[in-house]
Write a protein that holds these residues in place. Structure first.
Motif, mmCIF file in Angstrom:
data_model
loop_
_atom_site.group_PDB
_atom_site.id
_atom_site.type_symbol
_atom_site.label_atom_id
_atom_site.label_comp_id
_atom_site.label_asym_id
_atom_site.label_seq_id
_atom_site.Cartn_x
_atom_site.Cartn_y
_atom_site.Cartn_z
ATOM 1 N N LEU A 29 0.958 -1.200 0.047
ATOM 2 C CA LEU A 29 -0.166 0.129 0.006
ATOM 3 C C LEU A 29 0.884 1.169 0.143
ATOM 4 N N TYR A 30 0.642 2.082 -0.882
ATOM 5 C CA TYR A 30 1.192 3.355 -0.896
ATOM 6 C C TYR A 30 0.229 4.495 -0.493
ATOM 7 N N TRP A 31 0.861 5.230 0.722
ATOM 8 C CA TRP A 31 0.290 6.302 1.451
ATOM 9 C C TRP A 31 0.910 7.482 1.671
ATOM 10 N N MET A 32 0.591 8.528 1.933
ATOM 11 C CA MET A 32 1.290 9.885 2.436
ATOM 12 C C MET A 32 0.249 10.742 3.011
ATOM 13 N N VAL A 33 0.737 11.723 3.573
ATOM 14 C CA VAL A 33 -0.132 12.833 4.588
ATOM 15 C C VAL A 33 0.275 14.263 3.746
ATOM 16 N N ASP A 34 -0.707 14.913 3.399
ATOM 17 C CA ASP A 34 -0.747 16.072 2.816
ATOM 18 C C ASP A 34 -0.868 17.330 3.766
ATOM 19 N N GLY A 35 0.002 18.234 3.795
ATOM 20 C CA GLY A 35 -0.060 19.194 5.108
ATOM 21 C C GLY A 35 -1.269 20.185 4.836
ATOM 22 N N SER A 36 -1.934 20.138 3.487
ATOM 23 C CA SER A 36 -3.247 20.609 3.211
ATOM 24 C C SER A 36 -4.409 20.022 3.602
ATOM 25 N N ALA A 37 -4.379 18.863 4.083
ATOM 26 C CA ALA A 37 -5.452 18.111 4.320
ATOM 27 C C ALA A 37 -6.324 18.950 5.310
ATOM 28 N N ALA A 38 -7.372 18.677 5.477
ATOM 29 C CA ALA A 38 -8.223 19.531 6.424
ATOM 30 C C ALA A 38 -8.211 18.688 7.910
ATOM 31 N N MET A 39 -8.283 19.838 8.788
ATOM 32 C CA MET A 39 -8.151 19.364 10.348
ATOM 33 C C MET A 39 -9.607 19.767 11.104
ATOM 34 N N SER A 40 -10.023 18.719 11.727
ATOM 35 C CA SER A 40 -11.268 19.033 12.476
ATOM 36 C C SER A 40 -10.937 18.887 13.917
ATOM 37 N N GLY A 41 -11.948 19.157 14.836
ATOM 38 C CA GLY A 41 -11.701 19.013 16.386
ATOM 39 C C GLY A 41 -10.577 19.977 16.753
ATOM 40 N N ALA A 42 -10.114 20.984 15.988
ATOM 41 C CA ALA A 42 -8.897 21.877 16.453
ATOM 42 C C ALA A 42 -9.043 23.239 15.921
ATOM 43 N N SER A 43 -8.542 24.063 16.470
ATOM 44 C CA SER A 43 -8.690 25.495 16.093
ATOM 45 C C SER A 43 -7.937 25.732 14.794
ATOM 46 N N GLN A 44 -6.915 24.822 14.350
ATOM 47 C CA GLN A 44 -6.226 25.354 12.970
ATOM 48 C C GLN A 44 -7.206 24.459 12.049
ATOM 49 N N SER A 45 -7.284 24.921 10.584
ATOM 50 C CA SER A 45 -7.929 24.455 9.627
ATOM 51 C C SER A 45 -7.257 23.299 8.706
ATOM 52 N N THR A 46 -5.637 23.271 9.005
ATOM 53 C CA THR A 46 -5.171 22.355 8.005
ATOM 54 C C THR A 46 -4.217 21.400 9.062
ATOM 55 N N VAL A 47 -3.974 20.332 8.342
ATOM 56 C CA VAL A 47 -2.736 19.543 9.141
ATOM 57 C C VAL A 47 -1.276 20.267 9.400
ATOM 58 N N ALA A 48 -0.937 20.874 8.247
ATOM 59 C CA ALA A 48 0.277 21.642 8.552
ATOM 60 C C ALA A 48 0.254 22.810 9.753
ATOM 61 N N ASP A 49 -0.791 23.491 9.713
ATOM 62 C CA ASP A 49 -1.120 24.322 10.859
ATOM 63 C C ASP A 49 -1.223 23.813 12.111
ATOM 64 N N PHE A 50 -1.947 22.724 12.148
ATOM 65 C CA PHE A 50 -1.959 21.934 13.269
ATOM 66 C C PHE A 50 -0.850 21.456 14.017
ATOM 67 N N ILE A 51 0.016 20.870 13.328
ATOM 68 C CA ILE A 51 1.399 20.450 13.551
ATOM 69 C C ILE A 51 2.453 21.588 14.041
ATOM 70 N N GLY A 52 2.205 22.645 13.197
ATOM 71 C CA GLY A 52 2.880 23.916 13.238
ATOM 72 C C GLY A 52 2.933 24.621 14.797
ATOM 73 N N ALA A 53 1.456 24.594 15.097
ATOM 74 C CA ALA A 53 0.992 24.987 16.428
ATOM 75 C C ALA A 53 1.242 24.149 17.610
ATOM 76 N N TYR A 54 1.751 22.972 17.456
ATOM 77 C CA TYR A 54 1.736 22.162 18.492
ATOM 78 C C TYR A 54 2.880 22.499 19.472
ATOM 79 N N ASP A 55 2.728 22.517 20.702
ATOM 80 C CA ASP A 55 3.786 22.625 21.405
ATOM 81 C C ASP A 55 4.886 21.318 21.822
ATOM 82 N N ALA A 56 5.656 21.039 20.775
ATOM 83 C CA ALA A 56 6.343 19.923 20.920
ATOM 84 C C ALA A 56 7.612 20.055 21.707
ATOM 85 N N PRO A 57 7.544 18.810 22.571
ATOM 86 C CA PRO A 57 8.725 18.735 23.677
ATOM 87 C C PRO A 57 10.060 18.672 22.933
#
Length: 217
Positions: A29-57
């Motif tokens: 199976l070939y799979w990937m993640v697109d940063g422009s994919a929609a994000m629900s359940g968070a204040s950010q609207s895209t995956v890229a914005d969601f990850i960028g806003a995460y307070d990573a250790p």
């Protein structure tokens, strides 16, 4: 610090179509993640914005992995597709998929795992059947151990389950690695996984304290 998830930013991976499709156990199976994919359940609207806003250790990485659900797999089991990684010399090694595939930072935002060709994962025995197996792409953050050889995964978001038969366009028979594949499974929407609330954590702490006192008594 060298980690297996950082081996390459862009994969030019696929399987040759010259090999006959003798068994579904040889499928990939070939799979990937697109940063422009929609994000629900968070204040950010895209995956890229969601990850960028995460307070990573500190000393942590973002990654994606594919969870398997279906017959014989209980809700508490952690079963993930393995991943083919390039070793830099034209060959590929098969790695466990529990720590996923690295999500990189371009400097202006996060791009997805496997862009543009997709991450190849053998489906092994999770082929079409009745009932069918399904697959979920999980996004997570990995906090690495001191030696960088192991890490603790925290799931941040996940896609909806997709059945084996619905992913037929992204599955090809095993052969040689290196020939670009036509397309990869790219979920269009992810849902954030809520972190435990402060109240829940406090309740858990009180329960553990009571258990500890009970044992002493």
């Amino acid at each position: 610090m060298t980690k297996v998830l950082f081996k390459t930013a862009v994969l030019a991976l696929a399987l040759s179509l010259t090999a006959s499709r003798a068994s579904a156990d040889n499928d990939v199976l070939y799979w990937m993640v697109d940063g422009s994919a929609a994000m629900s359940g968070a204040s950010q609207s895209t995956v890229a914005d969601f990850i960028g806003a995460y307070d990573a250790p500190s000393d942590s990485s973002f990654a994606a992995r594919v969870r398997v659900t279906g017959p014989g797999i209980s809700s508490g089991d952690d079963v993930f597709l393995q991943i083919y990684y390039p070793d830099g010399s034209g060959s590929y090694s098969l790695e466990d998929g529990d720590l996923g595939y690295y999500l990189g930072d371009t400097g202006s935002g996060y791009w997805g795992a496997g862009v543009p060709a997709g991450v190849p994962s053998p489906t092994t025995s999770y082929s079409a059947g009745s009932p069918e197996y399904s697959f979920i792409v999980e996004l997570g953050n990995i906090v690495w151990s001191a030696d960088g050889e192991d890490g603790t995964w925290t799931t941040l978001a996940q896609s909806t389950p997709s059945s084996y038969s619905s992913l037929g366009a992204f599955i090809t028979s095993a052969g040689s690695l290196g020939t670009p594949h036509i397309s990869a499974w790219t979920p269009s929407t992810f849902t954030a996984v809520p972190e435990p609330s402060g109240g829940l954590m406090m309740a858990l702490g009180i329960a553990l304290l009571a258990l500890r006192r009970g044992r002493k008594a």
